[in-house]
Design a protein around this motif. Structure first.
Motif, PDB file in Angstrom:
ATOM      1  N   ASP A 223       0.828  -1.211   0.000  1.00 27.90           N
ATOM      2  CA  ASP A 223       0.000   0.000   0.000  1.00 27.90           C
ATOM      3  C   ASP A 223       0.862   1.261   0.000  1.00 27.90           C
ATOM      4  N   MET A 224       1.993   1.221   0.671  1.00 27.52           N
ATOM      5  CA  MET A 224       2.891   2.373   0.738  1.00 27.52           C
ATOM      6  C   MET A 224       3.663   2.563  -0.569  1.00 27.52           C
ATOM      7  N   THR A 225       4.036   1.461  -1.206  1.00 34.54           N
ATOM      8  CA  THR A 225       4.988   1.516  -2.313  1.00 34.54           C
ATOM      9  C   THR A 225       4.339   1.808  -3.652  1.00 34.54           C
ATOM     10  N   VAL A 226       3.107   1.349  -3.872  1.00 36.57           N
ATOM     11  CA  VAL A 226       2.475   1.549  -5.178  1.00 36.57           C
ATOM     12  C   VAL A 226       2.387   3.038  -5.548  1.00 36.57           C
ATOM     13  N   PRO A 227       1.917   3.917  -4.669  1.00 34.45           N
ATOM     14  CA  PRO A 227       1.895   5.340  -5.031  1.00 34.45           C
ATOM     15  C   PRO A 227       3.294   5.917  -5.250  1.00 34.45           C
ATOM     16  N   GLN A 228       4.286   5.418  -4.520  1.00 34.29           N
ATOM     17  CA  GLN A 228       5.650   5.893  -4.722  1.00 34.29           C
ATOM     18  C   GLN A 228       6.173   5.488  -6.098  1.00 34.29           C
ATOM     19  N   ALA A 229       5.815   4.294  -6.555  1.00 32.41           N
ATOM     20  CA  ALA A 229       6.215   3.858  -7.898  1.00 32.41           C
ATOM     21  C   ALA A 229       5.613   4.766  -8.961  1.00 32.41           C
ATOM     22  N   ALA A 231       4.946   7.913  -8.530  1.00 29.19           N
ATOM     23  CA  ALA A 231       5.712   9.162  -8.477  1.00 29.19           C
ATOM     24  C   ALA A 231       7.050   9.013  -9.197  1.00 29.19           C
ATOM     25  N   LEU A 232       7.618   7.819  -9.142  1.00 27.65           N
ATOM     26  CA  LEU A 232       8.874   7.561  -9.850  1.00 27.65           C
ATOM     27  C   LEU A 232       8.654   7.352 -11.343  1.00 27.65           C
ATOM     28  N   ASP A 233       7.396   7.143 -11.750  1.00 23.65           N
ATOM     29  CA  ASP A 233       7.061   6.807 -13.130  1.00 23.65           C
ATOM     30  C   ASP A 233       7.726   5.490 -13.540  1.00 23.65           C
ATOM     31  N   LEU A 234       7.764   4.549 -12.577  1.00 20.94           N
ATOM     32  CA  LEU A 234       8.277   3.214 -12.845  1.00 20.94           C
ATOM     33  C   LEU A 234       7.159   2.201 -12.601  1.00 20.94           C
ATOM     34  N   THR A 235       7.255   1.062 -13.249  1.00 22.11           N
ATOM     35  CA  THR A 235       6.211   0.040 -13.177  1.00 22.11           C
ATOM     36  C   THR A 235       6.651  -1.086 -12.248  1.00 22.11           C
ATOM     37  N   LEU A 236       5.784  -1.473 -11.336  1.00 21.22           N
ATOM     38  CA  LEU A 236       6.055  -2.640 -10.510  1.00 21.22           C
ATOM     39  C   LEU A 236       5.725  -3.896 -11.311  1.00 21.22           C
ATOM     40  N   PRO A 237       6.578  -4.922 -11.236  1.00 19.91           N
ATOM     41  CA  PRO A 237       6.436  -6.086 -12.123  1.00 19.91           C
ATOM     42  C   PRO A 237       5.356  -7.068 -11.656  1.00 19.91           C
ATOM     43  N   ASP A 238       4.151  -6.562 -11.490  1.00 19.05           N
ATOM     44  CA  ASP A 238       3.044  -7.401 -11.036  1.00 19.05           C
ATOM     45  C   ASP A 238       1.765  -6.889 -11.690  1.00 19.05           C
ATOM     46  N   PRO A 239       1.290  -7.570 -12.740  1.00 15.86           N
ATOM     47  CA  PRO A 239       0.089  -7.104 -13.444  1.00 15.86           C
ATOM     48  C   PRO A 239      -1.179  -7.197 -12.605  1.00 15.86           C
ATOM     49  N   GLU A 240      -1.121  -7.866 -11.458  1.00 14.11           N
ATOM     50  CA  GLU A 240      -2.312  -8.029 -10.628  1.00 14.11           C
ATOM     51  C   GLU A 240      -2.484  -6.911  -9.599  1.00 14.11           C
ATOM     52  N   ILE A 241      -1.562  -5.959  -9.567  1.00 16.53           N
ATOM     53  CA  ILE A 241      -1.699  -4.853  -8.617  1.00 16.53           C
ATOM     54  C   ILE A 241      -2.842  -3.950  -9.056  1.00 16.53           C
ATOM     55  N   ARG A 242      -3.811  -3.777  -8.190  1.00 18.93           N
ATOM     56  CA  ARG A 242      -4.918  -2.851  -8.441  1.00 18.93           C
ATOM     57  C   ARG A 242      -5.594  -2.530  -7.112  1.00 18.93           C
TER      58      ARG A 242
END
Length: 307
Positions: A223-229, A231-242
């Motif tokens: 929950d903390m990291t998704v919004p930070q990603a 802001a970085l304009d980087l993609t977390l390698p998990d297509p199921e994040i929503r």
């Protein structure tokens, strides 16, 4: 006040207070593993001190690695208040009888990995360790206060490195994305196995050593990291994040805990390399320990009443 009454009152257990043997053993195991992780964790980033891209980056990284060494010392000192010997704890690390965090068995292939470690690994450490500032064992809780303050700087340092790279050249951006792709899942594994498979978590929570379960802490980190990603304009390698409105949390994909088990068993990418380096460093430092012991013996203050 009895041990149970102290915990019921949300008090702090101190070294001379009565405590169950199981409580003491659990603390020794956890604090030792934490201390080992700090000193082993110096290696992946220390590897980049000589290759940092600027003098400023070099100075910051040197300070961070030095912080990690200090964290190890605080934690070994806290463990010693439980009646164990630091040399014995190190011997157990060197012989494989005690473990350290699985995350430090992954390689740092590029400068961006230093940023990913700061942002993801230290970020996960903060989520895991801030509740330890309220641990029921006083010396451990007090050590964690300073450690968490310093880890927060490390996390921001990593974020800043990745932000610079992700907003740089196409090559720099690709390097930052690659580092995040490789460190995301190992960072989620840092919280340990799922609650149903964790042999120590429930008892540690009952004793007030831990305040939250492995899965709760993992969810907090996501929950903390998704919004930070974002802001970085980087993609977390998990297509199921929503985002899940019903739960009020982010959903995320299944962690490969089989990989975690293999790394803990010693089959990770860098397990042997990390331990070989640690053993060399320990052997190379023998003369320092011998000199310190000789100095301490020479200048020891005689006990009162001694001849």
């Amino acid at each position: 006040m009895s041990f149970d009454d102290l915990l019921a009152d949300d008090g702090r257990v101190e070294p001379r207070d009565p405590m169950p043997d199981g409580y003491r053993r659990t603390l020794v195991r956890q604090i030792a593993q934490h201390a080992h992780s700090e000193i082993i964790g110096m290696q992946p980033e220390g590897n980049w001190i000589s290759r940092a891209p600027s003098l400023r980056r070099k100075a910051i990284l040197m300070a961070k690695v030095q912080d990690e060494a200090g964290h190890g010392l605080y934690l070994y000192a806290a463990a010693e208040t439980l009646g164990v010997d630091r040399a014995d704890l190190l011997d157990q690390l060197h012989t494989g009888r005690q473990k350290y965090s699985s995350i430090f068995n992954y390689p740092t292939l590029t400068w961006a990995d230093v940023g990913a470690i700061g942002w993801l690994v230290d970020g996960a450490a903060i989520v895991n360790q801030v509740p330890l500032c309220r641990c029921s064992y006083g010396p451990y809780a007090r050590a964690m206060v300073r450690i968490c303050k310093e880890e927060s700087f490390h996390q921001r340092q990593g974020f800043e490195i990745l932000h610079t790279l992700s907003h740089g050249t196409p090559g720099q951006r690709a390097m930052a994305q690659d580092a995040v792709d490789r460190y995301w899942w190992p960072a989620l594994m840092m919280f340990g196995p799922p609650d149903d498979d964790s042999p120590h978590s429930a008892q540690s929570m009952a004793w007030g050593i831990k305040r939250f379960s492995n899965d709760d802490l993992r969810q907090r980190f996501v929950d903390m990291t998704v919004p930070q990603a974002e802001a970085l304009d980087l993609t977390l390698p998990d297509p199921e994040i929503r985002w899940n409105d019903e739960r009020g949390h982010y959903d995320f994909g299944e962690v490969d805990f089989g990989e975690l088990t293999e790394v803990i068993k010693g089959n990770g990418p860098c397990n042997r390399e990390r331990m070989a380096h640690r053993l060399r460093a320990h052997e190379d430092g023998a003369w320092v320990r011998e000199a310190a012991a000789a100095y301490a013996a020479k200048h020891a203050v005689p006990e009162e009443g001694a001849a």
